[in-house]
Scaffold this motif. Structure first.
Motif, PDB file in Angstrom:
ATOM      1  N   HIS A   1       1.161  -1.174   0.078  1.00 12.49           N
ATOM      2  CA  HIS A   1       0.190   0.217   0.193  1.00 12.49           C
ATOM      3  C   HIS A   1       1.790   1.474  -0.334  1.00 12.49           C
ATOM      4  CE1 HIS A   1       0.840  -0.884   4.237  1.00 12.49           C
ATOM      5  NE2 HIS A   1       0.808   0.321   4.510  1.00 12.49           N
ATOM      6  N   GLY A   2       0.100   2.421  -0.636  1.00 15.12           N
ATOM      7  CA  GLY A   2       1.068   3.527  -1.327  1.00 15.12           C
ATOM      8  C   GLY A   2       2.170   3.490  -2.368  1.00 15.12           C
ATOM      9  N   LEU A   3       2.542   2.346  -2.609  1.00 13.80           N
ATOM     10  CA  LEU A   3       3.343   2.790  -3.787  1.00 13.80           C
ATOM     11  C   LEU A   3       2.828   2.727  -4.870  1.00 13.80           C
ATOM     12  CD1 LEU A   3       5.694  -0.444  -2.289  1.00 13.80           C
ATOM     13  CD2 LEU A   3       6.151   2.285  -1.482  1.00 13.80           C
ATOM     14  N   GLU A   4       1.791   2.756  -4.933  1.00 11.40           N
ATOM     15  CA  GLU A   4       1.072   2.993  -6.549  1.00 11.40           C
ATOM     16  C   GLU A   4       1.391   4.434  -7.274  1.00 11.40           C
ATOM     17  OE1 GLU A   4      -3.484   3.032  -8.267  1.00 11.40           O
ATOM     18  OE2 GLU A   4      -3.151   4.097  -6.462  1.00 11.40           O
ATOM     19  N   HIS A   5       1.706   5.120  -6.877  1.00 12.62           N
ATOM     20  CA  HIS A   5       1.957   6.409  -7.590  1.00 12.62           C
ATOM     21  C   HIS A   5       3.562   5.897  -8.145  1.00 12.62           C
ATOM     22  CE1 HIS A   5      -1.693   8.141  -7.290  1.00 12.62           C
ATOM     23  NE2 HIS A   5      -1.207   8.862  -5.730  1.00 12.62           N
ATOM     24  N   VAL A   6       4.263   6.231  -7.122  1.00 14.46           N
ATOM     25  CA  VAL A   6       5.612   5.252  -7.216  1.00 14.46           C
ATOM     26  C   VAL A   6       6.112   4.286  -9.203  1.00 14.46           C
ATOM     27  CG1 VAL A   6       8.312   4.534  -6.945  1.00 14.46           C
ATOM     28  CG2 VAL A   6       6.637   6.275  -4.834  1.00 14.46           C
ATOM     29  N   ALA A   7       5.505   3.863  -8.829  1.00 14.02           N
ATOM     30  CA  ALA A   7       4.797   2.191  -9.698  1.00 14.02           C
ATOM     31  C   ALA A   7       4.988   2.627 -11.163  1.00 14.02           C
ATOM     32  CB  ALA A   7       4.240   0.773  -8.716  1.00 14.02           C
ATOM     33  N   LEU A   8       3.771   3.862 -11.024  1.00 11.49           N
ATOM     34  CA  LEU A   8       3.704   4.103 -12.713  1.00 11.49           C
ATOM     35  C   LEU A   8       4.261   4.900 -12.929  1.00 11.49           C
ATOM     36  CD1 LEU A   8      -0.472   4.237 -11.103  1.00 11.49           C
ATOM     37  CD2 LEU A   8       0.108   2.802 -13.040  1.00 11.49           C
ATOM     38  N   ALA A   9       5.181   5.880 -12.628  1.00 13.65           N
ATOM     39  CA  ALA A   9       6.088   6.209 -12.424  1.00 13.65           C
ATOM     40  C   ALA A   9       6.766   5.766 -13.531  1.00 13.65           C
ATOM     41  CB  ALA A   9       6.760   7.884 -11.905  1.00 13.65           C
ATOM     42  N   GLY A  10       7.300   4.967 -12.655  1.00 16.58           N
ATOM     43  CA  GLY A  10       8.759   3.868 -12.825  1.00 16.58           C
ATOM     44  C   GLY A  10       7.906   3.153 -13.998  1.00 16.58           C
ATOM     45  N   ALA A  11       6.313   3.160 -14.658  1.00 18.81           N
ATOM     46  CA  ALA A  11       5.870   2.182 -15.619  1.00 18.81           C
ATOM     47  C   ALA A  11       5.757   3.444 -17.196  1.00 18.81           C
ATOM     48  CB  ALA A  11       4.615   1.315 -15.212  1.00 18.81           C
ATOM     49  N   ALA A  12       5.677   4.409 -16.698  1.00 18.57           N
ATOM     50  CA  ALA A  12       6.113   5.773 -17.427  1.00 18.57           C
ATOM     51  C   ALA A  12       7.243   5.674 -17.535  1.00 18.57           C
ATOM     52  CB  ALA A  12       5.158   6.589 -17.198  1.00 18.57           C
ATOM     53  N   GLU A  13       8.265   5.639 -17.180  1.00 13.63           N
ATOM     54  CA  GLU A  13       9.150   5.971 -17.779  1.00 13.63           C
ATOM     55  C   GLU A  13       9.928   4.849 -18.261  1.00 13.63           C
ATOM     56  OE1 GLU A  13      14.224   6.854 -16.154  1.00 13.63           O
ATOM     57  OE2 GLU A  13      12.461   5.928 -14.715  1.00 13.63           O
ATOM     58  N   ALA A  14       9.899   3.778 -18.604  1.00 15.92           N
ATOM     59  CA  ALA A  14       9.973   2.333 -18.791  1.00 15.92           C
ATOM     60  C   ALA A  14       9.385   2.381 -20.279  1.00 15.92           C
ATOM     61  CB  ALA A  14      10.022   1.572 -18.413  1.00 15.92           C
ATOM     62  N   LEU A  15       8.194   3.165 -20.408  1.00 13.37           N
ATOM     63  CA  LEU A  15       7.297   3.520 -22.215  1.00 13.37           C
ATOM     64  C   LEU A  15       8.157   4.291 -22.426  1.00 13.37           C
ATOM     65  CD1 LEU A  15       3.576   2.714 -20.688  1.00 13.37           C
ATOM     66  CD2 LEU A  15       5.140   1.237 -22.373  1.00 13.37           C
ATOM     67  N   GLY A  16       8.488   5.329 -21.926  1.00 15.06           N
ATOM     68  CA  GLY A  16       8.857   6.515 -22.629  1.00 15.06           C
ATOM     69  C   GLY A  16      10.770   6.365 -23.547  1.00 15.06           C
ATOM     70  N   LEU A  17      10.723   5.372 -22.123  1.00 12.53           N
ATOM     71  CA  LEU A  17      12.410   5.318 -22.829  1.00 12.53           C
ATOM     72  C   LEU A  17      12.525   4.208 -24.439  1.00 12.53           C
ATOM     73  CD1 LEU A  17      14.083   4.671 -19.212  1.00 12.53           C
ATOM     74  CD2 LEU A  17      14.658   6.873 -21.352  1.00 12.53           C
ATOM     75  N   GLN A  18      10.977   2.828 -23.851  1.00 14.91           N
ATOM     76  CA  GLN A  18      11.584   1.877 -25.353  1.00 14.91           C
ATOM     77  C   GLN A  18      11.624   2.832 -26.743  1.00 14.91           C
ATOM     78  OE1 GLN A  18       8.573   0.865 -27.338  1.00 14.91           O
ATOM     79  NE2 GLN A  18       7.397   2.455 -26.837  1.00 14.91           N
ATOM     80  N   GLU A  19      11.009   4.035 -27.082  1.00 14.09           N
ATOM     81  CA  GLU A  19      11.129   4.607 -28.172  1.00 14.09           C
ATOM     82  C   GLU A  19      12.260   5.127 -28.434  1.00 14.09           C
ATOM     83  OE1 GLU A  19       8.325   8.084 -27.627  1.00 14.09           O
ATOM     84  OE2 GLU A  19       6.811   7.056 -27.092  1.00 14.09           O
ATOM     85  N   ARG A  20      12.836   5.057 -27.511  1.00 13.84           N
ATOM     86  CA  ARG A  20      14.753   5.236 -28.213  1.00 13.84           C
ATOM     87  C   ARG A  20      15.655   3.796 -27.461  1.00 13.84           C
ATOM     88  NH1 ARG A  20      16.545   9.028 -24.642  1.00 13.84           N
ATOM     89  NH2 ARG A  20      14.717   9.315 -23.532  1.00 13.84           N
ATOM     90  N   ALA A  21      14.814   2.363 -27.810  1.00 11.95           N
ATOM     91  CA  ALA A  21      15.341   1.309 -27.603  1.00 11.95           C
ATOM     92  C   ALA A  21      17.025   1.128 -28.523  1.00 11.95           C
ATOM     93  CB  ALA A  21      14.834   0.842 -27.094  1.00 11.95           C
ATOM     94  N   ALA A  22      17.593   0.612 -28.596  1.00  5.98           N
ATOM     95  CA  ALA A  22      18.872   0.612 -29.005  1.00  5.98           C
ATOM     96  C   ALA A  22      18.715  -0.417 -30.459  1.00  5.98           C
ATOM     97  CB  ALA A  22      20.427   0.617 -28.423  1.00  5.98           C
ATOM     98  N   THR A  23      17.862  -1.629 -29.434  1.00 11.84           N
ATOM     99  CA  THR A  23      17.869  -2.991 -29.832  1.00 11.84           C
ATOM    100  C   THR A  23      16.087  -3.092 -29.619  1.00 11.84           C
ATOM    101  OG1 THR A  23      18.295  -3.751 -28.512  1.00 11.84           O
ATOM    102  CG2 THR A  23      20.490  -3.308 -29.666  1.00 11.84           C
ATOM    103  N   GLN A  24      16.204  -4.453 -30.219  1.00 13.75           N
ATOM    104  CA  GLN A  24      14.485  -4.984 -30.447  1.00 13.75           C
ATOM    105  C   GLN A  24      14.895  -5.474 -28.519  1.00 13.75           C
ATOM    106  OE1 GLN A  24      11.927  -4.683 -31.453  1.00 13.75           O
ATOM    107  NE2 GLN A  24      10.735  -6.320 -30.091  1.00 13.75           N
ATOM    108  N   ARG A  25      15.967  -5.937 -28.766  1.00 13.72           N
ATOM    109  CA  ARG A  25      15.692  -6.897 -26.773  1.00 13.72           C
ATOM    110  C   ARG A  25      15.671  -6.012 -25.934  1.00 13.72           C
ATOM    111  NH1 ARG A  25      17.444 -11.609 -25.015  1.00 13.72           N
ATOM    112  NH2 ARG A  25      18.743 -12.101 -22.775  1.00 13.72           N
TER     113      ARG A  25
END
Length: 415
Positions: free
Chosen positions: A140-164
């Motif tokens: 409990h109480g970790l939801e907003h931090v977790a959602l921020a991490g998900a948003a960053e991961a999705l933002g970074l995938q657009e500039r991923a160096a490789t498909q892996r």
């Protein structure tokens, strides 16, 4: 490498990314170089590679097992280049290490144009910290931090160096989104959880990761059971059991069978529940629990299986077996799993109460508050204590039941 789930190729890429960040020049660390480090053939890498390894792992070269040449024992001494370059390189190394090991979301202006394995490692460290917090005090109480991490991961995938790298970022976005959903489940706040899990299942598909799919189905089964949608819970648990990872990995299969057993027990299907429980035990005996696992699955082992066994036995009307399983779980639980220990104690109190051992049940339930002292009780644990109070009122002499309620009302409502 085992702890972080990295291949030789991924470590080489991470080192090259880190050197590029630190010096502004591309690096050419190869898989062969990494194999030479692993075999001990190269016992002291080049200066830039050492600092890059330290930035990637957060550990010094000496802690990583390398041995300085000659009499020099300073793992960060640069053996080449001017003093100006040396100072610039060391300063950059310090800032990069901080970003990799401490910060979940680095300054956007410092982000590279190419996203590589080092970013994957940093985000993975973030989810590991969230899981550790969940183990210690509840999700409990970790939801907003977790959602921020998900948003960053999705933002970074657009500039991923490789498909892996792109797929790994989708997998991490799944982890973070699932953690956000779990935060609400553990808090007993079920509104909006289904949408989070639908999103996590989509991300697991984009990652082409059956393990993440199983992670989501496991949570969907828990959500449905908490809502008392028992047939839906069974269907979700069976979907987890049907994933590719559950078919090939004994530890995943064990959890999937145990979750199915719990859901079947709550749906009134005692005999199938006990059959799945036996399969869960059999699968766990075949699992190598020393092998590294994803952070979401680290919790599962003999202690958790005993805890789930206690639930199944108590629900199907075998409280003595439930009590024994709870004691086994408490004996196996590590000190880091404070929330799980409190939850198991509450289940133990219920099993004792269902055997008519009212005084001992009251004493055991009081230990829940001792274990969680200083931390708010997760909503899911409150609901379990509510079940205990209702059963206590139904089974115990009225004065004893009211005494328990009066004793713990402040801690229960104010935790």
């Amino acid at each position: 490498m085992s702890e972080r789930g990295m291949s030789v190729r991924e470590l080489a890429d991470a080192v090259n990314d880190a050197v590029g960040r630190l010096t502004g020049r591309p690096a050419v660390t190869s898989e062969r170089t990494v194999y030479r480090w692993l075999s001990g053939q190269n016992r002291w890498p080049q200066a830039r590679q050492r600092l890059a390894l330290e930035a990637v792992t957060g550990l010094s070269a000496v802690r990583l097992g390398f041995v300085p040449r000659g009499k020099q024992h300073d793992p960060v001494r640069l053996e080449e280049g001017s003093d100006v370059e040396r100072r610039r390189f060391l300063g950059a190394a310090a800032s990069t290490t901080a970003a990799v090991t401490i910060s979940l979301t680095p300054n956007a202006s410092a982000r590279p144009s190419r996203v590589g394995t080092a970013d994957v490692i940093r985000l993975r460290a973030g989810i590991e910290r969230l899981v550790a917090l969940d183990d210690e005090r509840g999700g409990h109480g970790l939801e907003h931090v977790a959602l921020a991490g998900a948003a960053e991961a999705l933002g970074l995938q657009e500039r991923a160096a490789t498909q892996r790298v792109r797929q790994r970022l989708f997998a991490l976005a799944t982890d973070y989104t699932a953690q956000a959903a779990w935060s609400r489940i553990d808090a007993g706040q079920l509104d909006g959880v289904e949408a989070r899990l639908e999103r996590a299942l989509t991300l697991a598909g984009l990652a082409q990761d059956s393990e993440r799919s199983m992670q989501v189905w496991n949570l969907r089964a828990m959500l449905a059971r908490q809502r008392r949608h028992h047939h839906e819970a069974v269907a979700a648990a069976e979907a987890g059991l049907a994933t590719a990872v559950a078919r090939r990995s004994p530890v995943h299969a064990s959890l999937a069978h145990a979750r199915t057993a719990v859901c079947l027990a709550h749906s009134g299907q005692a005999r199938p529940a006990l059959r799945h429980l036996a399969r869960a035990e059999d699968k766990l005996t075949k699992a190598d629990l020393q092998q590294p696992r994803s952070s979401w699955l680290v919790f599962y082992g003999p202690a958790e299986l005993h805890s789930l066994t206690a639930i199944v036995h108590d629900v199907v009307g075998r409280p003595a077996e439930a009590e024994a399983a709870s004691h086994h779980a408490l004996a196996e639980l590590g000190p880091a799993y404070r929330r799980n220990r409190a939850h198991t104690l509450a289940r133990l109190a219920l099993a004792q109460l269902h055997q008519g051992d009212i005084e001992q049940a009251c004493t055991t339930s009081g230990e829940v508050f001792d274990v969680m002292a200083g931390t708010a009780l997760p909503g899911r644990l409150r609901l379990l204590l509510g079940d205990f109070q209702r059963d206590l009122l139904a089974r115990a002499p009225r004065p004893m039941a009211h005494e328990w309620t009066d004793r713990y009302r402040t801690q229960w409502s104010g935790s």
